[in-house]
Design an enzyme around this catalytic site. Structure first.
Site, PDB file in Angstrom:
ATOM      1  N   GLU A 168      26.550   9.321  21.463  1.00 27.39           N
ATOM      2  CA  GLU A 168      28.138  10.765  21.551  1.00 27.39           C
ATOM      3  C   GLU A 168      26.751  11.893  21.187  1.00 27.39           C
ATOM      4  OE1 GLU A 168      31.435  10.791  19.510  1.00 27.39           O
ATOM      5  OE2 GLU A 168      32.452   9.135  20.767  1.00 27.39           O
ATOM      6  N   GLU A 366      33.396   2.174  23.192  1.00 27.20           N
ATOM      7  CA  GLU A 366      34.615   2.660  22.549  1.00 27.20           C
ATOM      8  C   GLU A 366      35.452   2.294  23.024  1.00 27.20           C
ATOM      9  OE1 GLU A 366      33.489   5.418  19.245  1.00 27.20           O
ATOM     10  OE2 GLU A 366      31.990   4.648  18.808  1.00 27.20           O
TER      11      GLU A 366
END
Length: 463
Positions: A168, A366
């Protein structure tokens, strides 16, 4: 008879965590400080209940037992990260041999238990010593990251065959340099752009080192993709969504897969006089070193609309100069986290990757649901988290549809295996398949953990 959704052969089922959120720090472990430890010492009140990153899930001490719990909850894959500051206490220079021994045994133990390790190099955890010289603001740190990555591939490339450069990366850009949720808590769009550029460059240099070493395997990047949906089909709303998509998703998706930055993003950055210093050699490195596969973290969409008011010309630039966040009536919510639950988003991502990004191999790295005070749901010593099972099922159903329509998805990993420490939120919301008792460090499998085992064993689930 109910329908059974079956996933492709050899599909990866597992979960993800990060070094900082799971390992803990212990006397004599040789770990250098990272920005989370540094920030906690400076401002402990910023952290929920003043719980900092030192204790966490103590996987540094318990990884062997924890890997057995992974087996018991149906893992054939597991993603974690290497702590840069644990391996290089100063960010460069001398390697911490205790870290080398720990990570090697950790990864080998996963392999011995038929769990494929997916290892990420950077998960928001800049070594404090490098932050002191500017962190990602400093071009020199790109070179330090390249050396760190090369060292990891040399040390562990025989055991680890699936690598990620960053988790991220848009988060440390936005949260560290626009929104003040991560250290160094600046509000400076020019620095945000520079940090983003250096991060994309560091990722490409790591990929270049990986390919040079020829250890086999694949290397990718993990991006949190939040599809931007417009309020309406009004032209101004559509434009707002296009711009939000450029900042939120395409900022790293395009250089990672296409080898070049998104044209609209460049146009907007130039318009606001935010262009970083760069040279053509670096752009060639980004062009020539794209990812082999993609990790996608999906939690929630972004809903936007055309701005209701004219931006303040004197305020610091933020992407919301071009759009407002749209609070859509009637949306399904996770009230504990304040996030929308929109399962179809995972399907839209699947088709976007298929249609606009060459149908590159990808996986969900995720997807999860954080809930507060889970003890409320405990019966006979086990947390009955049916809400989490329903969350997984809803997303898997749409993911399955995307795969059926040809999207090249090879796995689904949830956040997280064992309840973990979560940045500023500490242990406020729990995400794990396995409950952690913070006082005793005892681990107890939740109902979702047993369901996940069935998911893996059946390579699917009943609708």
């Amino acid at each position: 008879m109910s329908d059974i959704l079956k996933f492709p052969k050899d599909f990866y089922f597992g979960s993800a965590t990060s070094a900082t959120q799971s390992e803990g720090t212990f006397e004599g472990d040789g770990k250098g400080q990272d920005i989370w430890g540094k920030w906690f010492e400076l401002e402990p009140e910023k952290f929920y209940n003043e719980v900092g990153p030192y204790k966490t899930t103590t996987m540094y001490k318990h990884y062997k037992e924890d890997i057995q719990l992974l087996k018991q909850t149906g893992h054939n894959s597991f993603r974690t990260s290497i702590s840069w500051a644990r391996l290089f206490p100063e960010g460069h220079g001398e390697v911490n041999e205790k870290a080398v021994a720990y990570y090697r045994d950790y990864f080998e133990t996963l392999r011995e238990n038929d769990i494929e390790p997916f290892v990420n190099l950077f998960h928001f955890d800049m070594p404090a010593a490098l932050q002191d010289i500017g962190g990602w603001e400093n071009r020199k740190v790109v070179d330090y990251f390249k050396e760190y990555a090369k060292t990891c591939f040399e040390l562990f490339g025989d055991v680890v065959k699936k690598w990620f450069t960053f988790n991220e990366p848009i988060v440390h850009v936005e949260m560290g340099y626009l929104h003040q949720y991560h250290y160094p808590m600046k509000v400076d769009a020019a620095l945000a752009v520079k940090v983003g550029y250096h991060t994309a460059l560091a990722s490409a240099y790591a990929i270049k080192e990986f390919k040079k070493l020829k250890t086999g395997g694949k290397i990718g990047i993990v991006l949190n993709l939040s599809p931007a949906y417009p309020r309406s089909n009004n032209e101004a709303d559509l434009k707002a969504a296009e711009i939000a998509e450029a900042f939120q998703n395409k900022s790293f998706l395009d250089p990672a897969i296409k080898g070049e930055f998104n044209p609209l993003l460049i146009e907007l950055i130039k318009k606001h006089d935010l262009m970083p210093d760069y040279d053509e050699k670096d752009l060639d490195v980004i062009k020539e070193n794209t990812v082999d596969f993609l990790g996608v973290n999906y939690y929630q969409p972004v809903r936007v609309k055309a701005r209701d008011s004219v931006p303040n010309p004197d305020a610091p630039f933020l992407p919301t100069y071009y759009f407002d966040i749209y609070d859509m009536p009637g949306k399904k919510m996770n009230p504990y986290r304040g996030w929308e639950i929109y399962e179809k988003g995972i399907y839209d991502i699947a088709l976007n990757i298929k249609n606009d990004y060459g149908n590159i191999e990808w996986m969900i790295t995720e997807n999860g649901m954080g809930v507060q005070d889970e003890d409320r749901f405990k019966k006979d010593g086990m947390i009955e988290d049916d809400y989490r099972i329903d969350f997984y099922k809803g997303h898997l159903k749409w993911l399955h549809k995307g795969i059926q329509e040809g999207s090249n998805c090879v796995g689904y990993q949830v956040w997280t295996p064992i309840d973990c420490w979560s940045w500023l939120n500490a242990y406020k919301n729990r995400y794990g398949l396995i409950e952690l008792d913070l006082e005793t460090q005892e681990r107890t499998i939740k109902k979702s953990g047993y369901w996940f085992k069935d998911l893996h064993d059946n390579n699917g689930f009943e609708l």
